[in-house]
Design a protein around this motif. Structure first.
Motif, short mmCIF file in Angstrom:
data_model
loop_
_atom_site.label_atom_id
_atom_site.label_comp_id
_atom_site.label_asym_id
_atom_site.label_seq_id
_atom_site.Cartn_x
_atom_site.Cartn_y
_atom_site.Cartn_z
N MET A 154 15.13 -12.02 11.65
CA MET A 154 15.66 -13.02 10.74
C MET A 154 14.55 -13.57 9.84
SD MET A 154 18.83 -12.86 11.53
CE MET A 154 19.61 -14.21 10.74
N GLY A 155 13.62 -12.75 9.46
CA GLY A 155 12.57 -13.16 8.55
C GLY A 155 11.26 -13.48 9.23
N GLY A 156 11.24 -13.55 10.56
CA GLY A 156 10.01 -13.88 11.27
C GLY A 156 9.32 -12.64 11.80
N VAL A 157 8.20 -12.87 12.45
CA VAL A 157 7.44 -11.78 13.05
C VAL A 157 7.99 -11.51 14.46
CG1 VAL A 157 5.14 -11.08 13.81
CG2 VAL A 157 5.41 -12.45 11.73
N TRP A 158 8.06 -10.24 14.83
CA TRP A 158 8.51 -9.88 16.18
C TRP A 158 7.44 -10.36 17.16
CZ3 TRP A 158 12.78 -8.14 18.49
CH2 TRP A 158 12.67 -7.63 19.77
N GLN A 159 7.81 -11.25 18.04
CA GLN A 159 6.83 -11.92 18.89
C GLN A 159 6.61 -11.28 20.25
OE1 GLN A 159 8.25 -15.86 19.52
NE2 GLN A 159 10.27 -15.22 20.18
N PHE A 160 7.32 -10.22 20.57
CA PHE A 160 7.24 -9.65 21.92
C PHE A 160 6.35 -8.42 22.01
CE2 PHE A 160 11.41 -11.74 21.59
CZ PHE A 160 11.17 -12.78 22.47
N GLY A 161 5.71 -8.03 20.94
CA GLY A 161 4.79 -6.89 20.98
C GLY A 161 5.45 -5.57 20.64
N ASP A 162 4.60 -4.55 20.51
CA ASP A 162 5.06 -3.23 20.10
C ASP A 162 5.95 -2.58 21.15
OD1 ASP A 162 5.04 -1.02 18.21
OD2 ASP A 162 3.91 0.03 19.79
N TRP A 163 5.58 -2.70 22.44
CA TRP A 163 6.37 -2.07 23.49
C TRP A 163 7.80 -2.61 23.52
CZ3 TRP A 163 9.17 -3.58 27.71
CH2 TRP A 163 9.59 -2.57 28.56
N ALA A 164 7.94 -3.93 23.45
CA ALA A 164 9.27 -4.53 23.48
C ALA A 164 10.07 -4.16 22.23
CB ALA A 164 9.17 -6.05 23.60
N CYS A 165 9.39 -4.03 21.11
CA CYS A 165 10.06 -3.62 19.88
C CYS A 165 10.61 -2.19 20.03
CB CYS A 165 9.10 -3.69 18.70
SG CYS A 165 9.85 -3.27 17.12
N GLN A 166 9.80 -1.29 20.56
CA GLN A 166 10.24 0.09 20.78
C GLN A 166 11.37 0.15 21.81
OE1 GLN A 166 9.20 2.99 19.24
NE2 GLN A 166 8.15 1.60 17.84
N PHE A 167 11.27 -0.64 22.86
CA PHE A 167 12.32 -0.66 23.89
C PHE A 167 13.63 -1.20 23.32
CE2 PHE A 167 14.53 -2.73 27.47
CZ PHE A 167 14.74 -1.61 28.25
N HIS A 168 13.56 -2.24 22.53
CA HIS A 168 14.74 -2.82 21.89
C HIS A 168 15.42 -1.79 20.98
CE1 HIS A 168 17.28 -5.85 20.01
NE2 HIS A 168 16.85 -5.44 18.83
N ALA A 169 14.62 -1.10 20.18
CA ALA A 169 15.17 -0.08 19.29
C ALA A 169 15.73 1.10 20.07
CB ALA A 169 14.08 0.39 18.33
N PHE A 170 15.05 1.49 21.15
CA PHE A 170 15.54 2.59 21.99
C PHE A 170 16.89 2.24 22.60
CE2 PHE A 170 15.94 4.32 26.29
CZ PHE A 170 16.02 5.67 25.98
N CYS A 171 17.01 1.04 23.15
CA CYS A 171 18.28 0.62 23.75
C CYS A 171 19.40 0.60 22.70
CB CYS A 171 18.14 -0.75 24.40
SG CYS A 171 17.19 -0.73 25.92
N GLY A 172 19.10 0.07 21.53
CA GLY A 172 20.10 0.07 20.47
C GLY A 172 20.52 1.47 20.09
N SER A 173 19.56 2.39 20.05
CA SER A 173 19.86 3.77 19.69
C SER A 173 20.69 4.48 20.75
CB SER A 173 18.57 4.56 19.47
OG SER A 173 17.89 4.09 18.36
N ILE A 174 20.24 4.42 22.00
CA ILE A 174 20.93 5.20 23.03
C ILE A 174 22.35 4.67 23.28
CG2 ILE A 174 20.10 3.95 25.09
CD1 ILE A 174 19.74 6.83 26.32
N PHE A 175 22.51 3.35 23.27
CA PHE A 175 23.85 2.82 23.49
C PHE A 175 24.73 2.99 22.26
CE2 PHE A 175 21.51 0.19 26.72
CZ PHE A 175 21.98 0.92 27.80
N GLY A 176 24.14 2.96 21.07
CA GLY A 176 24.92 3.21 19.86
C GLY A 176 25.40 4.65 19.80
N TYR A 177 24.51 5.60 20.06
CA TYR A 177 24.91 7.01 20.07
C TYR A 177 25.92 7.28 21.19
CZ TYR A 177 21.02 8.00 16.91
OH TYR A 177 20.16 8.03 15.86
N GLY A 178 25.70 6.65 22.34
CA GLY A 178 26.64 6.82 23.45
C GLY A 178 28.02 6.29 23.11
#
Length: 88
Positions: A1-25
């Motif tokens: 929402m316009g801010g910096v992702w505060q949870f680090g690179d690993w959490a960002c990748q995990f968040h995107a991975f979860c969104g991808s796998i559940f979206g494709y599923g």
């Protein structure tokens, strides 16, 4: 929402991975539900019923398909991108 992702690179990748796998599923699941409904509507009573084995094959295919496309960016093939409303 316009801010910096505060949870680090690993959490960002995990968040995107979860969104991808559940979206494709979800998309693949809807495809197979549509196929089953189409089969019943077009063939009626003569349609082959959906068996336990067929459902298990569908589920195995769905998770394999979703995993294949979601894991790619984790191993360096492509990348995750912003969603349509630019929120995550």
């Amino acid at each position: 929402m316009g801010g910096v992702w505060q949870f680090g690179d690993w959490a960002c990748q995990f968040h995107a991975f979860c969104g991808s796998i559940f979206g494709y599923g979800q998309i693949a699941t809807l495809i197979f539900i549509s196929y089953d409904r189409y089969n019943v509507v077009v063939n009626g009573v003569a349609a082959r019923p959906l068996s336990y084995g067929k459902v298990m094959v569908f589920l195995l295919f769905i998770w394999a398909f979703a995993s294949f496309w979601a894991i790619g960016p984790l191993v360096g093939y492509g990348s995750y991108a912003l969603d349509g409303i630019l929120a995550s």
